[in-house]
Scaffold this motif. Sequence first.
Motif, PDB file in Angstrom:
ATOM      1  N   MET A   1       0.817  -1.196   0.000  1.00  0.00           N
ATOM      2  CA  MET A   1       0.000   0.000   0.000  1.00  0.00           C
ATOM      3  C   MET A   1       0.858   1.256   0.000  1.00  0.00           C
ATOM      4  O   MET A   1       0.512   2.229  -0.623  1.00  0.00           O
ATOM      5  CB  MET A   1      -0.933  -0.032   1.213  1.00  0.00           C
ATOM      6  CG  MET A   1      -1.914   1.102   1.214  1.00  0.00           C
ATOM      7  SD  MET A   1      -3.041   0.987  -0.148  1.00  0.00           S
ATOM      8  CE  MET A   1      -4.436   1.810   0.490  1.00  0.00           C
ATOM      9  N   SER A   2       1.997   1.220   0.729  1.00  0.00           N
ATOM     10  CA  SER A   2       2.833   2.409   0.777  1.00  0.00           C
ATOM     11  C   SER A   2       3.507   2.675  -0.560  1.00  0.00           C
ATOM     12  O   SER A   2       3.801   3.830  -0.879  1.00  0.00           O
ATOM     13  CB  SER A   2       3.872   2.297   1.881  1.00  0.00           C
ATOM     14  OG  SER A   2       4.763   1.250   1.593  1.00  0.00           O
ATOM     15  N   ILE A   3       3.753   1.610  -1.352  1.00  0.00           N
ATOM     16  CA  ILE A   3       4.324   1.816  -2.688  1.00  0.00           C
ATOM     17  C   ILE A   3       3.317   2.541  -3.569  1.00  0.00           C
ATOM     18  O   ILE A   3       3.684   3.447  -4.318  1.00  0.00           O
ATOM     19  CB  ILE A   3       4.754   0.476  -3.317  1.00  0.00           C
ATOM     20  CG1 ILE A   3       5.935  -0.107  -2.557  1.00  0.00           C
ATOM     21  CG2 ILE A   3       5.118   0.658  -4.782  1.00  0.00           C
ATOM     22  CD1 ILE A   3       6.371  -1.459  -3.039  1.00  0.00           C
ATOM     23  N   LEU A   4       2.051   2.170  -3.459  1.00  0.00           N
ATOM     24  CA  LEU A   4       1.016   2.840  -4.243  1.00  0.00           C
ATOM     25  C   LEU A   4       0.900   4.306  -3.845  1.00  0.00           C
ATOM     26  O   LEU A   4       0.816   5.185  -4.706  1.00  0.00           O
ATOM     27  CB  LEU A   4      -0.326   2.140  -4.061  1.00  0.00           C
ATOM     28  CG  LEU A   4      -1.527   2.798  -4.749  1.00  0.00           C
ATOM     29  CD1 LEU A   4      -1.336   2.792  -6.254  1.00  0.00           C
ATOM     30  CD2 LEU A   4      -2.806   2.111  -4.353  1.00  0.00           C
ATOM     31  N   ILE A   5       0.935   4.579  -2.559  1.00  0.00           N
ATOM     32  CA  ILE A   5       0.837   5.966  -2.092  1.00  0.00           C
ATOM     33  C   ILE A   5       2.052   6.766  -2.534  1.00  0.00           C
ATOM     34  O   ILE A   5       1.923   7.905  -2.990  1.00  0.00           O
ATOM     35  CB  ILE A   5       0.662   6.005  -0.563  1.00  0.00           C
ATOM     36  CG1 ILE A   5      -0.718   5.460  -0.193  1.00  0.00           C
ATOM     37  CG2 ILE A   5       0.837   7.420  -0.026  1.00  0.00           C
ATOM     38  CD1 ILE A   5      -0.942   5.307   1.285  1.00  0.00           C
ATOM     39  N   SER A   6       3.236   6.169  -2.446  1.00  0.00           N
ATOM     40  CA  SER A   6       4.427   6.897  -2.891  1.00  0.00           C
ATOM     41  C   SER A   6       4.414   7.099  -4.399  1.00  0.00           C
ATOM     42  O   SER A   6       4.878   8.127  -4.893  1.00  0.00           O
ATOM     43  CB  SER A   6       5.695   6.178  -2.448  1.00  0.00           C
ATOM     44  OG  SER A   6       5.833   4.950  -3.122  1.00  0.00           O
ATOM     45  N   PHE A   7       3.858   6.136  -5.164  1.00  0.00           N
ATOM     46  CA  PHE A   7       3.744   6.307  -6.611  1.00  0.00           C
ATOM     47  C   PHE A   7       2.763   7.426  -6.947  1.00  0.00           C
ATOM     48  O   PHE A   7       3.024   8.235  -7.843  1.00  0.00           O
ATOM     49  CB  PHE A   7       3.310   4.997  -7.280  1.00  0.00           C
ATOM     50  CG  PHE A   7       3.175   5.114  -8.769  1.00  0.00           C
ATOM     51  CD1 PHE A   7       4.300   5.239  -9.562  1.00  0.00           C
ATOM     52  CD2 PHE A   7       1.926   5.112  -9.367  1.00  0.00           C
ATOM     53  CE1 PHE A   7       4.181   5.359 -10.942  1.00  0.00           C
ATOM     54  CE2 PHE A   7       1.801   5.227 -10.736  1.00  0.00           C
ATOM     55  CZ  PHE A   7       2.933   5.348 -11.528  1.00  0.00           C
ATOM     56  N   LEU A   8       1.653   7.473  -6.242  1.00  0.00           N
ATOM     57  CA  LEU A   8       0.701   8.561  -6.461  1.00  0.00           C
ATOM     58  C   LEU A   8       1.323   9.905  -6.083  1.00  0.00           C
ATOM     59  O   LEU A   8       1.060  10.924  -6.734  1.00  0.00           O
ATOM     60  CB  LEU A   8      -0.578   8.314  -5.671  1.00  0.00           C
ATOM     61  CG  LEU A   8      -1.419   7.132  -6.141  1.00  0.00           C
ATOM     62  CD1 LEU A   8      -2.582   6.914  -5.188  1.00  0.00           C
ATOM     63  CD2 LEU A   8      -1.901   7.337  -7.559  1.00  0.00           C
ATOM     64  N   VAL A  58      14.657   9.386  -7.748  1.00  0.00           N
ATOM     65  CA  VAL A  58      14.577   9.450  -6.285  1.00  0.00           C
ATOM     66  C   VAL A  58      13.484   8.526  -5.777  1.00  0.00           C
ATOM     67  O   VAL A  58      13.649   7.831  -4.770  1.00  0.00           O
ATOM     68  CB  VAL A  58      14.352  10.910  -5.827  1.00  0.00           C
ATOM     69  CG1 VAL A  58      13.989  10.975  -4.357  1.00  0.00           C
ATOM     70  CG2 VAL A  58      15.584  11.738  -6.100  1.00  0.00           C
ATOM     71  N   TRP A  59      12.347   8.474  -6.488  1.00  0.00           N
ATOM     72  CA  TRP A  59      11.265   7.572  -6.076  1.00  0.00           C
ATOM     73  C   TRP A  59      11.714   6.117  -6.178  1.00  0.00           C
ATOM     74  O   TRP A  59      11.467   5.313  -5.269  1.00  0.00           O
ATOM     75  CB  TRP A  59      10.028   7.807  -6.932  1.00  0.00           C
ATOM     76  CG  TRP A  59       8.943   6.830  -6.643  1.00  0.00           C
ATOM     77  CD1 TRP A  59       8.127   6.818  -5.561  1.00  0.00           C
ATOM     78  CD2 TRP A  59       8.572   5.700  -7.433  1.00  0.00           C
ATOM     79  NE1 TRP A  59       7.267   5.759  -5.635  1.00  0.00           N
ATOM     80  CE2 TRP A  59       7.518   5.056  -6.770  1.00  0.00           C
ATOM     81  CE3 TRP A  59       9.028   5.184  -8.636  1.00  0.00           C
ATOM     82  CZ2 TRP A  59       6.915   3.907  -7.284  1.00  0.00           C
ATOM     83  CZ3 TRP A  59       8.430   4.056  -9.148  1.00  0.00           C
ATOM     84  CH2 TRP A  59       7.385   3.422  -8.461  1.00  0.00           C
ATOM     85  N   LEU A  60      12.363   5.763  -7.286  1.00  0.00           N
ATOM     86  CA  LEU A  60      12.840   4.391  -7.448  1.00  0.00           C
ATOM     87  C   LEU A  60      13.868   4.028  -6.373  1.00  0.00           C
ATOM     88  O   LEU A  60      13.859   2.907  -5.859  1.00  0.00           O
ATOM     89  CB  LEU A  60      13.454   4.198  -8.838  1.00  0.00           C
ATOM     90  CG  LEU A  60      12.465   4.005  -9.978  1.00  0.00           C
ATOM     91  CD1 LEU A  60      13.202   3.968 -11.310  1.00  0.00           C
ATOM     92  CD2 LEU A  60      11.647   2.759  -9.774  1.00  0.00           C
ATOM     93  N   ALA A  61      14.741   4.966  -6.033  1.00  0.00           N
ATOM     94  CA  ALA A  61      15.714   4.704  -4.990  1.00  0.00           C
ATOM     95  C   ALA A  61      15.010   4.463  -3.652  1.00  0.00           C
ATOM     96  O   ALA A  61      15.420   3.598  -2.875  1.00  0.00           O
ATOM     97  CB  ALA A  61      16.696   5.866  -4.868  1.00  0.00           C
ATOM     98  N   GLY A  62      13.951   5.186  -3.392  1.00  0.00           N
ATOM     99  CA  GLY A  62      13.210   4.978  -2.154  1.00  0.00           C
ATOM    100  C   GLY A  62      12.480   3.656  -2.135  1.00  0.00           C
ATOM    101  O   GLY A  62      12.423   2.971  -1.108  1.00  0.00           O
ATOM    102  N   HIS A  72       6.393  11.125   1.734  1.00  0.00           N
ATOM    103  CA  HIS A  72       4.955  10.939   1.657  1.00  0.00           C
ATOM    104  C   HIS A  72       4.391  11.227   3.035  1.00  0.00           C
ATOM    105  O   HIS A  72       4.930  10.828   4.058  1.00  0.00           O
ATOM    106  CB  HIS A  72       4.557   9.555   1.132  1.00  0.00           C
ATOM    107  CG  HIS A  72       5.291   8.422   1.751  1.00  0.00           C
ATOM    108  ND1 HIS A  72       4.878   7.801   2.883  1.00  0.00           N
ATOM    109  CD2 HIS A  72       6.441   7.824   1.382  1.00  0.00           C
ATOM    110  CE1 HIS A  72       5.724   6.845   3.196  1.00  0.00           C
ATOM    111  NE2 HIS A  72       6.694   6.840   2.305  1.00  0.00           N
ATOM    112  N   PHE A  73       3.318  11.943   3.045  1.00  0.00           N
ATOM    113  CA  PHE A  73       2.831  12.543   4.272  1.00  0.00           C
ATOM    114  C   PHE A  73       1.936  11.631   5.084  1.00  0.00           C
ATOM    115  O   PHE A  73       1.516  11.978   6.167  1.00  0.00           O
ATOM    116  CB  PHE A  73       2.091  13.841   3.931  1.00  0.00           C
ATOM    117  CG  PHE A  73       2.953  14.776   3.129  1.00  0.00           C
ATOM    118  CD1 PHE A  73       4.002  15.437   3.731  1.00  0.00           C
ATOM    119  CD2 PHE A  73       2.739  14.962   1.781  1.00  0.00           C
ATOM    120  CE1 PHE A  73       4.814  16.293   3.016  1.00  0.00           C
ATOM    121  CE2 PHE A  73       3.540  15.809   1.050  1.00  0.00           C
ATOM    122  CZ  PHE A  73       4.577  16.482   1.667  1.00  0.00           C
TER     123      PHE A  73
END
Length: 77
Positions: A1-8, A58-62, A72-73
């Motif tokens: 779920m956190s991957i989806l939120i970070s992707f959004l 940066v997103w991929l590295a995370g 992500h907040f």
Amino acid sequence: MSILISFLNLLLYLAIIILIAYAIKWVITGFLGWSIDANVLKWAQIVVGLLCIIAIVVWLAGVLGAGVGLPHFWAYR
């Protein structure tokens, strides 16, 4: 779920980068009525593209655990 939120969140950052670039272009060409030189427009597109690529890297590295990634907040820390 956190991957989806970070992707959004990544998509939100990309949309903000592109929206600000188009807003600046609209203000210069449409509102002020000035023309933009072709070389300046080309370099501006390169800068916007590089900003988008940096956000994606940066997103991929995370996601892969190699860096902090985009903030992500909704994360509990």
